[in-house]
Design a protein around this motif. Structure first.
Motif, PDB file in Angstrom:
ATOM      1  N   GLU A   1       0.832  -1.210   0.000  1.00  0.00           N
ATOM      2  CA  GLU A   1       0.000   0.000   0.000  1.00  0.00           C
ATOM      3  C   GLU A   1       0.865   1.258   0.000  1.00  0.00           C
ATOM      4  OE1 GLU A   1      -4.174  -1.150   2.204  1.00  0.00           O
ATOM      5  OE2 GLU A   1      -2.483  -0.589   3.477  1.00  0.00           O
ATOM      6  N   ILE A   2       1.897   1.275   0.828  1.00  0.00           N
ATOM      7  CA  ILE A   2       2.771   2.452   0.923  1.00  0.00           C
ATOM      8  C   ILE A   2       3.486   2.699  -0.400  1.00  0.00           C
ATOM      9  CG2 ILE A   2       4.880   3.341   1.999  1.00  0.00           C
ATOM     10  CD1 ILE A   2       3.915   1.941   4.608  1.00  0.00           C
ATOM     11  N   VAL A   3       4.033   1.656  -0.978  1.00  0.00           N
ATOM     12  CA  VAL A   3       4.803   1.809  -2.216  1.00  0.00           C
ATOM     13  C   VAL A   3       3.907   2.213  -3.385  1.00  0.00           C
ATOM     14  CG1 VAL A   3       6.173   0.552  -3.927  1.00  0.00           C
ATOM     15  CG2 VAL A   3       6.658   0.281  -1.501  1.00  0.00           C
ATOM     16  N   SER A   4       2.710   1.672  -3.446  1.00  0.00           N
ATOM     17  CA  SER A   4       1.826   1.967  -4.578  1.00  0.00           C
ATOM     18  C   SER A   4       1.022   3.244  -4.377  1.00  0.00           C
ATOM     19  CB  SER A   4       0.856   0.804  -4.805  1.00  0.00           C
ATOM     20  OG  SER A   4      -0.070   0.723  -3.733  1.00  0.00           O
ATOM     21  N   GLY A   5       0.852   3.654  -3.121  1.00  0.00           N
ATOM     22  CA  GLY A   5       0.013   4.817  -2.840  1.00  0.00           C
ATOM     23  C   GLY A   5      -1.466   4.501  -2.958  1.00  0.00           C
ATOM     24  N   LYS A   6      -1.805   3.207  -2.947  1.00  0.00           N
ATOM     25  CA  LYS A   6      -3.200   2.769  -3.081  1.00  0.00           C
ATOM     26  C   LYS A   6      -3.577   1.914  -1.882  1.00  0.00           C
ATOM     27  CE  LYS A   6      -2.968   2.640  -8.124  1.00  0.00           C
ATOM     28  NZ  LYS A   6      -1.898   3.570  -8.223  1.00  0.00           N
ATOM     29  N   ARG A   7      -4.850   1.980  -1.508  1.00  0.00           N
ATOM     30  CA  ARG A   7      -5.331   1.162  -0.403  1.00  0.00           C
ATOM     31  C   ARG A   7      -5.789  -0.192  -0.932  1.00  0.00           C
ATOM     32  NH1 ARG A   7      -9.461   4.115   3.250  1.00  0.00           N
ATOM     33  NH2 ARG A   7      -8.978   2.267   4.452  1.00  0.00           N
TER      34      ARG A   7
ATOM     35  N   ASN B   1       5.754 -10.526 -12.406  1.00  0.00           N
ATOM     36  CA  ASN B   1       5.959 -11.538 -13.442  1.00  0.00           C
ATOM     37  C   ASN B   1       6.225 -10.924 -14.810  1.00  0.00           C
ATOM     38  OD1 ASN B   1       5.787 -13.916 -11.907  1.00  0.00           O
ATOM     39  ND2 ASN B   1       3.570 -13.755 -11.862  1.00  0.00           N
ATOM     40  N   GLU B   2       5.618  -9.763 -15.060  1.00  0.00           N
ATOM     41  CA  GLU B   2       5.817  -9.068 -16.338  1.00  0.00           C
ATOM     42  C   GLU B   2       7.056  -8.179 -16.317  1.00  0.00           C
ATOM     43  OE1 GLU B   2       2.153  -6.973 -16.916  1.00  0.00           O
ATOM     44  OE2 GLU B   2       1.003  -8.806 -17.247  1.00  0.00           O
ATOM     45  N   GLN B   3       7.735  -8.113 -15.171  1.00  0.00           N
ATOM     46  CA  GLN B   3       8.907  -7.260 -14.972  1.00  0.00           C
ATOM     47  C   GLN B   3       8.598  -5.798 -15.287  1.00  0.00           C
ATOM     48  OE1 GLN B   3      12.071  -9.161 -17.180  1.00  0.00           O
ATOM     49  NE2 GLN B   3      12.236 -10.802 -15.681  1.00  0.00           N
ATOM     50  N   LYS B   4       7.444  -5.332 -14.757  1.00  0.00           N
ATOM     51  CA  LYS B   4       6.996  -3.955 -14.956  1.00  0.00           C
ATOM     52  C   LYS B   4       6.674  -3.292 -13.620  1.00  0.00           C
ATOM     53  CE  LYS B   4       4.805  -4.985 -19.393  1.00  0.00           C
ATOM     54  NZ  LYS B   4       3.527  -5.011 -20.128  1.00  0.00           N
ATOM     55  N   LEU B   5       7.481  -3.552 -12.600  1.00  0.00           N
ATOM     56  CA  LEU B   5       7.184  -3.048 -11.258  1.00  0.00           C
ATOM     57  C   LEU B   5       7.211  -1.526 -11.153  1.00  0.00           C
ATOM     58  CD1 LEU B   5       8.852  -5.567  -8.813  1.00  0.00           C
ATOM     59  CD2 LEU B   5       6.431  -5.111  -9.159  1.00  0.00           C
ATOM     60  N   GLN B   6       7.905  -0.844 -12.057  1.00  0.00           N
ATOM     61  CA  GLN B   6       7.950   0.615 -11.988  1.00  0.00           C
ATOM     62  C   GLN B   6       6.552   1.221 -12.107  1.00  0.00           C
ATOM     63  OE1 GLN B   6      10.187  -1.232 -13.557  1.00  0.00           O
ATOM     64  NE2 GLN B   6      12.046  -0.643 -12.479  1.00  0.00           N
ATOM     65  N   SER B   7       5.662   0.562 -12.830  1.00  0.00           N
ATOM     66  CA  SER B   7       4.302   1.094 -12.974  1.00  0.00           C
ATOM     67  C   SER B   7       3.459   0.866 -11.719  1.00  0.00           C
ATOM     68  CB  SER B   7       3.611   0.500 -14.203  1.00  0.00           C
ATOM     69  OG  SER B   7       3.518  -0.901 -14.093  1.00  0.00           O
ATOM     70  N   PHE B   8       3.949   0.053 -10.785  1.00  0.00           N
ATOM     71  CA  PHE B   8       3.254  -0.174  -9.509  1.00  0.00           C
ATOM     72  C   PHE B   8       3.579   0.924  -8.496  1.00  0.00           C
ATOM     73  CE2 PHE B   8       2.937  -2.220  -5.285  1.00  0.00           C
ATOM     74  CZ  PHE B   8       1.612  -2.630  -5.331  1.00  0.00           C
TER      75      PHE B   8
ATOM     76  N   ASP C   1       4.117   4.423  -6.670  1.00  0.00           N
ATOM     77  CA  ASP C   1       3.510   5.748  -6.620  1.00  0.00           C
ATOM     78  C   ASP C   1       4.495   6.749  -7.239  1.00  0.00           C
ATOM     79  OD1 ASP C   1       2.423   8.217  -5.978  1.00  0.00           O
ATOM     80  OD2 ASP C   1       2.050   7.716  -3.881  1.00  0.00           O
ATOM     81  N   PRO C   2       4.056   7.515  -8.249  1.00  0.00           N
ATOM     82  CA  PRO C   2       4.974   8.449  -8.920  1.00  0.00           C
ATOM     83  C   PRO C   2       5.634   9.454  -7.971  1.00  0.00           C
ATOM     84  CG  PRO C   2       2.921   8.262 -10.139  1.00  0.00           C
ATOM     85  CD  PRO C   2       2.736   7.507  -8.862  1.00  0.00           C
ATOM     86  N   SER C   3       4.984   9.795  -6.878  1.00  0.00           N
ATOM     87  CA  SER C   3       5.592  10.752  -5.948  1.00  0.00           C
ATOM     88  C   SER C   3       6.826  10.164  -5.260  1.00  0.00           C
ATOM     89  CB  SER C   3       4.571  11.211  -4.903  1.00  0.00           C
ATOM     90  OG  SER C   3       4.199  10.133  -4.072  1.00  0.00           O
ATOM     91  N   LEU C   4       6.933   8.846  -5.204  1.00  0.00           N
ATOM     92  CA  LEU C   4       8.112   8.211  -4.610  1.00  0.00           C
ATOM     93  C   LEU C   4       9.305   8.198  -5.560  1.00  0.00           C
ATOM     94  CD1 LEU C   4       6.575   5.110  -2.797  1.00  0.00           C
ATOM     95  CD2 LEU C   4       7.297   7.274  -1.786  1.00  0.00           C
ATOM     96  N   LEU C   5       9.036   8.366  -6.836  1.00  0.00           N
ATOM     97  CA  LEU C   5      10.107   8.290  -7.823  1.00  0.00           C
ATOM     98  C   LEU C   5      10.733   9.652  -8.112  1.00  0.00           C
ATOM     99  CD1 LEU C   5       8.657   5.668 -10.316  1.00  0.00           C
ATOM    100  CD2 LEU C   5      10.506   5.380  -8.669  1.00  0.00           C
ATOM    101  N   SER C   6      10.419  10.657  -7.277  1.00  0.00           N
ATOM    102  CA  SER C   6      11.024  11.975  -7.492  1.00  0.00           C
ATOM    103  C   SER C   6      12.538  11.926  -7.264  1.00  0.00           C
ATOM    104  CB  SER C   6      10.374  13.017  -6.580  1.00  0.00           C
ATOM    105  OG  SER C   6      10.578  12.660  -5.216  1.00  0.00           O
TER     106      SER C   6
END
Length: 145
Positions: free
Chosen positions: A20-26, A48-55, A57-62
């Protein structure tokens, strides 16, 4: 789900909290397009799709320097929400994984409760089923003898 609690129940809850914290979603209100995936199921799919960056929260990637730590948190979160309690780490091991005392993390297995349970009500139009639910209410008056 089956009413069985153990020391690994807290680990499961902690894993959900990490996701929840990493994604910013409940987890309780997570909804992704038309799929019945839970938050952990969605994280597993992206793993599994190796696309974890899309999981994430964009505010964490600043600050891109923290991306490796964020990906590690997702990895540990997925280890904590595995289906069988015996496959989940205990809390002290979880902490060691988060602070990188354990360098090589095991590969997570499919998480528990990957899909949401969707109840259907044949009296409702299909479009309305996703928007709201009917809750019947009963009122009981308690009176002393």
């Amino acid at each position: 789900m089956e009413g069985q609690f153990s020391e690994k129940s807290d680990v499961f809850s902690f894993g959900v909290l990490l996701l929840e914290i990493v994604s910013g979603k409940r987890n309780s209100s997570f909804y992704y397009e038309e799929t019945p995936l839970s938050l952990s199921g969605y994280a597993w799919q992206l793993w599994n799709e190796q696309k974890l960056q899309s999981f994430i929260d964009p505010s964490l990637l600043s600050e891109p320097i923290f991306e490796a730590e964020i990906l590690r948190c997702i990895h540990v979160g997925l280890l904590c929400v595995q289906d069988f309690a015996k496959d989940r780490p205990n809390m002290s091991t979880t902490l060691s994984m988060l602070v990188s005392e354990i360098a090589v993390l095991p590969i997570p297995k499919q998480p528990a409760f990957m899909e949401r349970r969707i109840s259907t009500n044949s009296n409702l139009p299909a479009k309305s089923q996703n928007a709201w639910s009917i809750n019947n209410l009963s009122i009981t008056n308690v009176e002393g003898r």
